[in-house]
Motif scaffolding. Sequence first.
Motif, short mmCIF file in Angstrom:
data_model
loop_
_atom_site.label_atom_id
_atom_site.label_comp_id
_atom_site.label_asym_id
_atom_site.label_seq_id
_atom_site.Cartn_x
_atom_site.Cartn_y
_atom_site.Cartn_z
N TRP A 167 -19.39 6.38 -22.32
CA TRP A 167 -20.16 5.22 -21.84
C TRP A 167 -19.78 4.82 -20.41
CZ3 TRP A 167 -24.63 3.50 -22.11
CH2 TRP A 167 -24.97 2.20 -21.74
N ASN A 168 -18.48 4.98 -20.04
CA ASN A 168 -18.12 4.65 -18.66
C ASN A 168 -18.81 5.59 -17.69
OD1 ASN A 168 -16.02 2.48 -18.85
ND2 ASN A 168 -15.14 4.02 -20.21
N SER A 169 -18.82 6.88 -18.03
CA SER A 169 -19.47 7.84 -17.13
C SER A 169 -20.96 7.53 -17.00
CB SER A 169 -19.26 9.27 -17.64
OG SER A 169 -17.89 9.61 -17.53
N VAL A 170 -21.60 7.18 -18.11
CA VAL A 170 -23.04 6.89 -18.04
C VAL A 170 -23.30 5.64 -17.19
CG1 VAL A 170 -25.07 6.21 -19.42
CG2 VAL A 170 -23.57 8.02 -20.24
N GLU A 177 -19.82 8.04 -30.02
CA GLU A 177 -21.16 7.50 -29.73
C GLU A 177 -21.82 8.20 -28.55
OE1 GLU A 177 -18.82 6.43 -27.94
OE2 GLU A 177 -19.67 5.47 -26.17
N GLN A 178 -21.20 9.29 -28.05
CA GLN A 178 -21.80 10.02 -26.91
C GLN A 178 -23.20 10.52 -27.27
OE1 GLN A 178 -18.69 12.89 -26.37
NE2 GLN A 178 -17.21 11.28 -25.88
N TYR A 179 -23.45 10.82 -28.57
CA TYR A 179 -24.78 11.28 -28.99
C TYR A 179 -25.82 10.19 -28.79
CZ TYR A 179 -22.35 15.19 -31.10
OH TYR A 179 -21.58 16.30 -31.28
N THR A 187 -22.42 15.69 -17.85
CA THR A 187 -21.45 14.78 -18.45
C THR A 187 -21.47 14.82 -19.97
OG1 THR A 187 -20.95 12.40 -18.74
CG2 THR A 187 -23.21 12.92 -18.14
N HIS A 188 -20.34 14.46 -20.58
CA HIS A 188 -20.26 14.36 -22.04
C HIS A 188 -20.86 13.04 -22.54
CE1 HIS A 188 -17.12 11.67 -20.82
NE2 HIS A 188 -16.61 11.54 -22.01
N CYS A 189 -21.32 12.20 -21.59
CA CYS A 189 -21.97 10.93 -21.94
C CYS A 189 -21.02 9.89 -22.50
CB CYS A 189 -23.14 11.12 -22.89
SG CYS A 189 -24.49 12.03 -22.15
N PRO A 208 -8.23 19.32 -11.60
CA PRO A 208 -7.86 18.72 -12.89
C PRO A 208 -8.33 17.28 -13.07
CG PRO A 208 -5.91 19.04 -11.52
CD PRO A 208 -7.07 19.59 -10.74
N TRP A 209 -8.52 16.54 -11.99
CA TRP A 209 -8.91 15.12 -12.09
C TRP A 209 -9.25 14.65 -10.68
CZ3 TRP A 209 -9.95 12.68 -16.46
CH2 TRP A 209 -10.04 11.29 -16.49
N LEU A 210 -10.15 13.71 -10.55
CA LEU A 210 -10.49 13.20 -9.21
C LEU A 210 -11.01 11.77 -9.31
CD1 LEU A 210 -13.58 13.57 -9.85
CD2 LEU A 210 -13.47 15.70 -8.61
N PRO A 211 -11.20 11.11 -8.17
CA PRO A 211 -11.71 9.73 -8.21
C PRO A 211 -13.22 9.77 -8.48
CG PRO A 211 -11.15 10.36 -5.96
CD PRO A 211 -10.86 11.55 -6.81
N THR A 226 -6.59 3.97 -23.95
CA THR A 226 -7.17 5.22 -23.46
C THR A 226 -7.81 4.94 -22.11
OG1 THR A 226 -9.30 4.80 -24.50
CG2 THR A 226 -7.72 6.06 -25.79
N GLN A 227 -8.05 6.03 -21.34
CA GLN A 227 -8.59 5.87 -19.98
C GLN A 227 -9.91 5.10 -20.00
OE1 GLN A 227 -7.21 7.81 -16.74
NE2 GLN A 227 -7.96 5.76 -16.39
N GLY A 228 -10.77 5.43 -20.97
CA GLY A 228 -12.09 4.83 -21.03
C GLY A 228 -12.07 3.33 -21.35
N1 UDP Z 1 -12.68 9.76 -14.66
C1 UDP Z 1 -12.01 9.82 -13.46
N2 UDP Z 1 -11.75 11.04 -12.92
C2 UDP Z 1 -12.12 12.20 -13.52
C3 UDP Z 1 -12.83 12.13 -14.75
C4 UDP Z 1 -13.09 10.89 -15.29
O1 UDP Z 1 -11.66 8.80 -12.87
O2 UDP Z 1 -11.83 13.26 -12.96
C5 UDP Z 1 -12.93 8.43 -15.25
C6 UDP Z 1 -14.39 8.07 -15.23
O3 UDP Z 1 -14.73 7.51 -13.96
C7 UDP Z 1 -14.49 7.09 -16.39
C8 UDP Z 1 -13.38 7.55 -17.34
O4 UDP Z 1 -12.54 8.43 -16.61
O5 UDP Z 1 -14.24 5.77 -15.94
C9 UDP Z 1 -13.90 8.30 -18.54
O6 UDP Z 1 -14.48 7.40 -19.41
P1 UDP Z 1 -15.70 7.81 -20.33
O7 UDP Z 1 -16.05 6.61 -21.15
O8 UDP Z 1 -16.78 8.39 -19.54
O9 UDP Z 1 -15.14 8.98 -21.24
P2 UDP Z 1 -13.83 9.12 -22.19
O10 UDP Z 1 -12.73 9.58 -21.30
O11 UDP Z 1 -13.56 7.76 -22.80
O12 UDP Z 1 -14.25 10.16 -23.17
#
Ligand code: UDP
Length: 444
Positions: free
Chosen positions: A329-332, A350-352, A325-327, A307-310, A19-21
């Motif tokens: 862990w990467n975002s936090v 675990e976002q809670y 944010t949805h919290c 839809p998505w960005l850096p 997954t992305q996270g």
């Molecule tokens: N992210 C991104 N572009 C976006 C939204 C999210 O690059 O438009 C990245 C963000 O930087 C983070 C990851 O996607 O590294 C999301 O991980 P996170 O653990 O916050 O949430 P999850 O996607 O696992 O619920």
Amino acid sequence: MGGNGNGKPLHAMVIPYPTQGHVTPMMQLSKTLAAKGLIVTFVTTYHRHAEITQANSCSSDPVLLEANKLGLDIRSAQISDDVTKRFGIPWISFWTQPVAVYSIYHNFHLLRSHGHYPPKGIAFLAEELDDYIDYIPGVPNIQCKDLPLFLQLQDPNSDYVLDMLLKSYQSARRADWVLCNSFYELEAEAIKAMDAETPVLTVGPLLPSSYLDSHNPKDITVGTSFLTEYQPSEWLDSKPSESVIYVSFGSLVHVSKTQIEEIAMGLKESGQPFLWVLRPDIISSKISTCLPDSFMETCKSQGLVVPWLPQLQVLSHPSIGGFFTHCGWNSVTESIALGVPMLGFPLWTEQYTNCKLMVDEWKIGLRLRGGHRDDKVIHREEISRAIRTLVASEEGKAMKNRIMALRDSARSAMKAGGSSQNNIEAFIEDLKFTVHVGNGSQTN
Ligand code: UDP
């Protein structure tokens, strides 16, 4: 530096959960290890590899594009989605949540013995939700409603995920080392509590160097995005300093259509400029239009929806004032490392707990309660009020000051001599020793 004592470099195989996270911080971990002289083979599933290739439209291997620009020896391999074979080599597990959450899963038996698991109904009853849990080592007083979601519910779907999480936790326990994307100064108590039990090493925050100490200014992106990124720099440049509320709920969670509409109106009524990542599948993969009629037309000069960005680039832009944010862990951790206070809207897993730590322990943001667990819709007035508090009030300023201090600690942790950097170096030395001595059945 990364040799095993026989002159041969250590070769690590890094296998992220697809997954992305997980893929993004593990690629950044791979870059960190390769910069210390290890050879790294980064393993993705065929499916994810094809997705990243398409999103980044490049001819060479997209997973390696950024790493190779830096001259790092990272190689790429693909496997099918059900490979589980293990070989007799040192096993390092990478934990992508806070150490405090690791401690909660580690001490799951205490929740049972104190009657806080399982919940009495299919979820905690209202009176149980407010129960305090003060017996988990290293975890500050939390309430049942701050536990990871799968510990708050009892139904076949969440039982299945909880079972999977506990199994992955149990397997992390058997690893020779557990590396965690956190840092000592952020979670000292949880780290000390785990130290006696299992070797958890904090090695974060794992961000490209240009966002931390800039020792390698060319290291600007991880390059593992699953979706094509929109470039918002020009729009952000046109906004006043620390005025924009950035909104993103990560790569996985779904939000109801009614809630999206309330968020849209809350953003509008806050009067603050907003930059909103609205994934096309945010409601479900079958519904792609979710904004109220004529919303984009009326908010043309106030907001931008993409839809998505850096995300790192966005969070480090001077016009960003707060992160809704949805919290995840990467975002936090990214928000902490870049000094952006947060409005937490936890929805899953675990976002809670992350939100609880962020709001009550570190005091670097606010919380909106609602989300999946109780299907409560948060109304536009509450959202717009919270945004204004975060971005345009004395209370918000105090949160900004606290997160700037944490940002400095995060940067120091990753500098030479800092806590995470020391852990990375000690880990590599131990690894070399283990491989060299050939403890047990390990081979190079
Ligand atoms: N992210 C991104 N572009 C976006 C939204 C999210 O690059 O438009 C990245 C963000 O930087 C983070 C990851 O996607 O590294 C999301 O991980 P996170 O653990 O916050 O949430 P999850 O996607 O696992 O619920």
